[in-house]
Design a protein around this motif. Sequence first.
Motif, PDB file in Angstrom:
ATOM      1  N   PHE A  88       0.815  -1.214   0.000  1.00  0.00           N
ATOM      2  CA  PHE A  88       0.000   0.000   0.000  1.00  0.00           C
ATOM      3  C   PHE A  88       0.849   1.266   0.000  1.00  0.00           C
ATOM      4  O   PHE A  88       0.525   2.234  -0.682  1.00  0.00           O
ATOM      5  CB  PHE A  88      -0.972  -0.024   1.191  1.00  0.00           C
ATOM      6  N   SER A 141       3.712   1.589  -1.353  1.00  0.00           N
ATOM      7  CA  SER A 141       4.287   1.829  -2.675  1.00  0.00           C
ATOM      8  C   SER A 141       3.227   2.327  -3.643  1.00  0.00           C
ATOM      9  O   SER A 141       3.510   3.158  -4.510  1.00  0.00           O
ATOM     10  CB  SER A 141       4.964   0.557  -3.199  1.00  0.00           C
ATOM     11  N   LEU A 142       1.986   1.851  -3.472  1.00  0.00           N
ATOM     12  CA  LEU A 142       0.912   2.385  -4.321  1.00  0.00           C
ATOM     13  C   LEU A 142       0.738   3.877  -4.073  1.00  0.00           C
ATOM     14  O   LEU A 142       0.569   4.666  -5.009  1.00  0.00           O
ATOM     15  CB  LEU A 142      -0.399   1.661  -4.026  1.00  0.00           C
ATOM     16  N   LYS A 143       0.797   4.253  -2.804  1.00  0.00           N
ATOM     17  CA  LYS A 143       0.636   5.657  -2.448  1.00  0.00           C
ATOM     18  C   LYS A 143       1.782   6.493  -3.031  1.00  0.00           C
ATOM     19  O   LYS A 143       1.564   7.540  -3.631  1.00  0.00           O
ATOM     20  CB  LYS A 143       0.611   5.792  -0.917  1.00  0.00           C
ATOM     21  N   TYR A 157       3.491   5.829  -5.556  1.00  0.00           N
ATOM     22  CA  TYR A 157       3.381   5.895  -7.007  1.00  0.00           C
ATOM     23  C   TYR A 157       2.466   7.036  -7.413  1.00  0.00           C
ATOM     24  O   TYR A 157       2.736   7.777  -8.367  1.00  0.00           O
ATOM     25  CB  TYR A 157       2.846   4.567  -7.554  1.00  0.00           C
ATOM     26  N   LYS A 158       1.399   7.210  -6.651  1.00  0.00           N
ATOM     27  CA  LYS A 158       0.464   8.293  -6.955  1.00  0.00           C
ATOM     28  C   LYS A 158       1.115   9.646  -6.720  1.00  0.00           C
ATOM     29  O   LYS A 158       0.950  10.568  -7.506  1.00  0.00           O
ATOM     30  CB  LYS A 158      -0.779   8.157  -6.080  1.00  0.00           C
ATOM     31  N   LEU A 173       7.139   0.839  -8.891  1.00  0.00           N
ATOM     32  CA  LEU A 173       6.255  -0.159  -9.509  1.00  0.00           C
ATOM     33  C   LEU A 173       6.856  -1.564  -9.417  1.00  0.00           C
ATOM     34  O   LEU A 173       6.149  -2.542  -9.182  1.00  0.00           O
ATOM     35  CB  LEU A 173       6.021   0.199 -10.967  1.00  0.00           C
ATOM     36  N   THR A 230       6.094  -2.820  -6.151  1.00  0.00           N
ATOM     37  CA  THR A 230       4.694  -3.209  -6.046  1.00  0.00           C
ATOM     38  C   THR A 230       4.462  -4.603  -6.623  1.00  0.00           C
ATOM     39  O   THR A 230       3.850  -5.456  -5.981  1.00  0.00           O
ATOM     40  CB  THR A 230       3.797  -2.200  -6.798  1.00  0.00           C
TER      41      THR A 230
END
Lengths: 173, 626, 123
Positions: B23, B25-27, B29-30, B123, B126
């Motif tokens: 999570f 890393s998703l954040k 990335y955004k 990414l 992720t």
Amino acid sequence: MKNKILIILLLFFLSFCFFVLFKSLQSSSIYVPEKEEDRKLSEFVSEDLFTKKKITSSEIFQGSDYYILNIWASWCAPCREEHPQLMELSKNPSIKLIGLNYKDDPKKAKNFLEKLGNPFSITITDKSGIVSIEFGGYGIPETFLINKDKKIIKTFIGNLTDDSVNQINSIIK
Amino acid sequence: MLANHIGHYSLIMGLLTSILIFFLSLKSYKLKIIDKRIFSISFLQLFFVLVSFASLVICFVISDFSNETVFNNSHSNKPILYKISGTWGNHEGSLLLWLLVLVLFLFLFLINSKNELKRYRILTITFQQVIIIGFFLFVLITSNPFNYLFPRPNEGLGLNPILQDPALAIHPPILYVGYVGSSLIFSATLAAVIENYISKDWAKNIKTWILISWIFLTIGIMVGSIWAYYELGWGGFWFWDPVENVSLMPWICLTALLHCVLVLEKRELLKSWTIILSIATFTLSMCGTFLVRSGILNSVHTFANDPSRGLFILCFLFFLITISLIIFFVYNNEKQKNFKKIYFFSKEVSILVNNWFLMYFLSVVFIGTLYPIFLEVLVENKISVGPPFYIKLIVPFLIFFLIFMSIGPNLKWIKETNVKNKIQLIIFFFISLLVSLLIYKNIGETNLINIFLIAASFYLFIVTIRDLFSKESYNFSKKISHFGFSLLILSILLNAILSSEKIINLKVGEKFTFKNEKIFFKSIENNQKENYKSVIGHFTIQDDKNNIFLFKPELRIYDQPLVVTSEADIKTTLLKDKFLVMNAIKGNEYFNVRYQVKPFMIWIWISTLLLAIGGFLSLYKRVHEK
Amino acid sequence: MKLFKIFFILAFILNSFSTSFAEKNDQLTIKISKNLRCVICQGQSIYDSQSEFAVSMKLLIKKKIEQGLSENEIYEFLIDKYGEWIVYDTGFNKNTFILWALPVLLFFLGGAIILKKLVFRKN
């Protein structure tokens, strides 16, 4: 457009693979020989356990409507378990029971039959294990039901149970 | 006891950190930044998995039979080395090892990729975490190595004796690094596709990871083969057994990728193809895990069959394939914008040809391995696909492959205007044809295809030797690897053709002659060892020059579990191996004795090592250049 | 004297012939046993396996060769007893033609794609 067709085809193929592998997971990967019904016996020569005389297959399989050939040995534990079933089958006059003594010491084999009773009208020996392969046997104990025309009509892998005795009786009727 | 609990809980903690990193890393990335916490948590994750693995090792070492895995696979009187290697000699432990390598690779990537694009890094993390989470769940749900047994059994069931072997102790870890290394290539590729970063730079970076994977896979397969040669097989080293094929497939794919990525690095061509190969390599590794672990295959290397495990990996495998396909089709748009000229006589085309053949070999192995499964499900017909199939389909194509391989690597990038040493190449070809004819005349066999195969491999051998000593090109690692490959093919071939053997039943005091050697069965010696009974046969072999060699093949009767294994005695020289093995015959004083003379056996291992050394040199150069 | 010589040579040839005949039988037994799969240790060939079954099977093969059966006749005999599964070399039949043809087809497909790309680019 071309891409879309490709994707659909790929997805279709993938789900097909998934389905096949999924199906195959359910079944065991261990191979049990597929016994075709009505296999004809091949000719062979063997030796009688008691008289030690050579005996051919045509001499063994004569004079009865049905034959049961049972592969056994004194060193095989399940063979002991199925012995009562064999004794019961031996009471049926329309069956001739033949014992195939597999890779055994003749003394011990005779001892085995003396102690537990001898259900067989003939007991032949198979010291090298070749005769059992001629029958298509691969495990021990294994039992073959053979009809008048010398065709194997039923095979039982592993020890005989009461259920298999009933099956044999119903086939013979 | 304690170790068991620590191991279990740190495994769960590992899963939690995984989800957290995912999570985070998703954040990041955004937000287009790198959250520094990812590094520390990754380190924590590595720590947890390491602790978990170490506690399992401890459980094995102290023989804690309240642990179900230890109970099933160990025994208190097993030597300490095999107690440790027993950790990964079973399903649960080997998956934990797999997980450890996965996490380790991600960590290595993190600390080694500081100069790369931020979003590409994120990414990659992720995707790698998705794989890691999948395996965490797999281990925890279907094959937990820390299952607790109560009451505590007094003794374990023991490890299969054929697995109690030094080569097999190191085989799984090495192979796993190779297998799992491809997961990082997979994640990095998907990340690069989304970020549109498939470029020269990317190729340069990813090649390091490809090399690491490839080296370990090569050595891992080799160690497995060596083990099969002296322990499992009766003189054979490759049986085309499904489990062996499963390790060969990623290797072929990785080899193709290794070459293909060169084209990408030098000319920025073959982008899509590189992506497909990267995805395929990891998919094949996963596919291999599925096939081996689900027990769907019927193989010598039997593993416990548990359909629920198989189902989990199957679903996970198809999930990964689908995701990567979607990403590939949505994001990859290699348009025909780069109208770079490609000439037929160029290195890139020759690499393309190499990939073409490698893919063919891969498809042979793949189809041969999976076909029986499909046939059984679809038509309920059981067949066996064995060595004859592979040999018949591979050999004719191998001849052309070898010839291409002797010419291709010396072509220039972009365009070769003048193929050098044409006359030399032609002379070499006729020399090798002559040599192969001579070899065949001496053996007296006349199989046309074999003559050409020997000729082609000899040809490649001469050419690679010439290249090895020429000073034109500086790429020494390539030369070593290619030379190793040619030596490998040649020694396998000569070994196959020139091997001879005799199988005979003997009792003590008897002798037999084989060709011009006299083999005498002198005596037998019985010993009681730590966890087995040993029966050693003493044989003397007298050759035509009256040299006498003593051979001591051994039978080991293990009691936990009760298994009899035969240890061959092998005398290795540079020219040939002499291989003597015996086996007891039931209820009989006779022994079944098998004597084999196998020429050039050691060269098979040496050449595989050369292959790996070539890879290692290339890796060294790359790391050094940075 | 001449007759004796001829007889001697003939005997010699026959003798060498008969030994090589036994040798040939041995080689054929090995060849056949390598191509048969053991029903007991199912991952191994009869040649590699040391199970009781495999030991008997090797004897049977030898016996059948001595009885004058050809390699293929022995396979047929065993397939009849144990099913197609027992032979490693699956022949070319209605169940296996895909197995044999598919890799080769893929090879030519790959070749076609490469050629197309190369030629397409040139134009």
